[in-house]
Motif scaffolding. Structure first.
Motif, PDB file in Angstrom:
ATOM      1  N   ARG A  99       0.835  -1.206   0.000  1.00 28.20           N
ATOM      2  CA  ARG A  99       0.000   0.000   0.000  1.00 28.20           C
ATOM      3  C   ARG A  99       0.867   1.252   0.000  1.00 28.20           C
ATOM      4  N   GLU A 100       0.242   2.338  -0.401  1.00 29.80           N
ATOM      5  CA  GLU A 100       0.893   3.642  -0.316  1.00 29.80           C
ATOM      6  C   GLU A 100       0.535   4.285   1.009  1.00 29.80           C
ATOM      7  N   ALA A 101       1.404   5.205   1.440  1.00 28.80           N
ATOM      8  CA  ALA A 101       1.173   5.934   2.680  1.00 28.80           C
ATOM      9  C   ALA A 101       1.755   7.339   2.539  1.00 28.80           C
ATOM     10  N   LEU A 102       1.327   8.222   3.438  1.00 28.90           N
ATOM     11  CA  LEU A 102       1.824   9.597   3.488  1.00 28.90           C
ATOM     12  C   LEU A 102       2.451   9.840   4.847  1.00 28.90           C
ATOM     13  N   ILE A 103       3.692  10.334   4.828  1.00 27.70           N
ATOM     14  CA  ILE A 103       4.402  10.703   6.045  1.00 27.70           C
ATOM     15  C   ILE A 103       4.864  12.144   5.872  1.00 27.70           C
ATOM     16  N   GLU A 104       4.567  12.982   6.847  1.00 27.38           N
ATOM     17  CA  GLU A 104       4.957  14.384   6.718  1.00 27.38           C
ATOM     18  C   GLU A 104       6.471  14.524   6.612  1.00 27.38           C
ATOM     19  N   HIS A 105       6.864  15.427   5.705  1.00 27.42           N
ATOM     20  CA  HIS A 105       8.275  15.712   5.466  1.00 27.42           C
ATOM     21  C   HIS A 105       9.017  16.009   6.768  1.00 27.42           C
ATOM     22  N   LYS A 106       8.412  16.781   7.635  1.00 26.22           N
ATOM     23  CA  LYS A 106       9.073  17.188   8.882  1.00 26.22           C
ATOM     24  C   LYS A 106       9.290  16.027   9.844  1.00 26.22           C
ATOM     25  N   ASN A 107       8.635  14.890   9.617  1.00 22.37           N
ATOM     26  CA  ASN A 107       8.712  13.751  10.536  1.00 22.37           C
ATOM     27  C   ASN A 107       9.584  12.608  10.044  1.00 22.37           C
ATOM     28  N   ALA A 108      10.365  12.832   8.980  1.00 21.41           N
ATOM     29  CA  ALA A 108      11.128  11.715   8.420  1.00 21.41           C
ATOM     30  C   ALA A 108      12.448  12.157   7.839  1.00 21.41           C
ATOM     31  N   ARG A 109      13.308  11.198   7.661  1.00 22.26           N
ATOM     32  CA  ARG A 109      14.605  11.374   6.989  1.00 22.26           C
ATOM     33  C   ARG A 109      14.609  10.486   5.756  1.00 22.26           C
ATOM     34  N   VAL A 110      15.501  10.792   4.827  1.00 21.38           N
ATOM     35  CA  VAL A 110      15.662   9.975   3.623  1.00 21.38           C
ATOM     36  C   VAL A 110      17.039   9.340   3.686  1.00 21.38           C
TER      37      VAL A 110
END
Length: 161
Positions: free
Chosen positions: A145-156
């Motif tokens: 599935r796809e999901a959305l995670i806020e930019h401010k809450n994650a690292r790449v």
């Protein structure tokens, strides 16, 4: 794992500037055809500013730049908010209302698909990472599935192993 959040943030700023100052400010360009054109441009910008940079190749030779799997990792020790797609049979719309509303970095593995904003034709902020769930041991039914995670809450991060 190599943290490449700064590289991805550079791409984020450039891509959203192309949309915000090239398309969305001109009424006759703010339409779905222009959005389709922007999506094609966005892929080239990504390949030039992220893939090519990481491959240490010149952006002018984009045909030979390898694609990588970019991992989105929730930040912090506690859970962060997440919106997971909950498909409906026979409905092509996307609903982000799965009952799972929080996730920790240790819960699942996510691969970057794109940035996401609710308003696809308005001002772009790229508020969310749109990701694919590739592993979720405690909830295997969510894999794929796809999901959305806020930019401010994650690292790449990039797996360099």
């Amino acid at each position: 794992m190599r943290d490449i959040t700064d590289i991805m943030d550079h791409y984020r700023v450039v891509a959203r500037s192309v949309w915000n100052f090239g398309f969305s400010v001109i009424d006759e360009l703010r339409n779905w055809d222009s959005r389709d054109h922007f999506d094609q441009i966005e892929k080239l910008v990504f390949k030039a500013l992220v893939d090519a940079r990481l491959a240490n190749e010149h952006a002018c030779d984009l045909a030979t730049v390898p694609e990588h799997e970019y991992h989105i990792v929730p930040q912090g020790v506690g859970p962060v908010p997440i919106l997971i797609q909950c498909p409906r049979e026979g409905d092509r719309n996307r609903y982000w209302d799965d009952p799972v509303k929080e996730v920790k970095a240790s819960d699942a593995e996510f691969h970057f698909l794109d940035f996401f904003d609710w308003d696809q034709l308005g001002y772009a902020d790229f508020q969310y990472y749109r990701v694919r769930i590739v592993a979720f041991p405690s909830k295997p039914h969510l894999v794929g599935r796809e999901a959305l995670i806020e930019h401010k809450n994650a690292r790449v991060v990039l797996d360099v192993g």
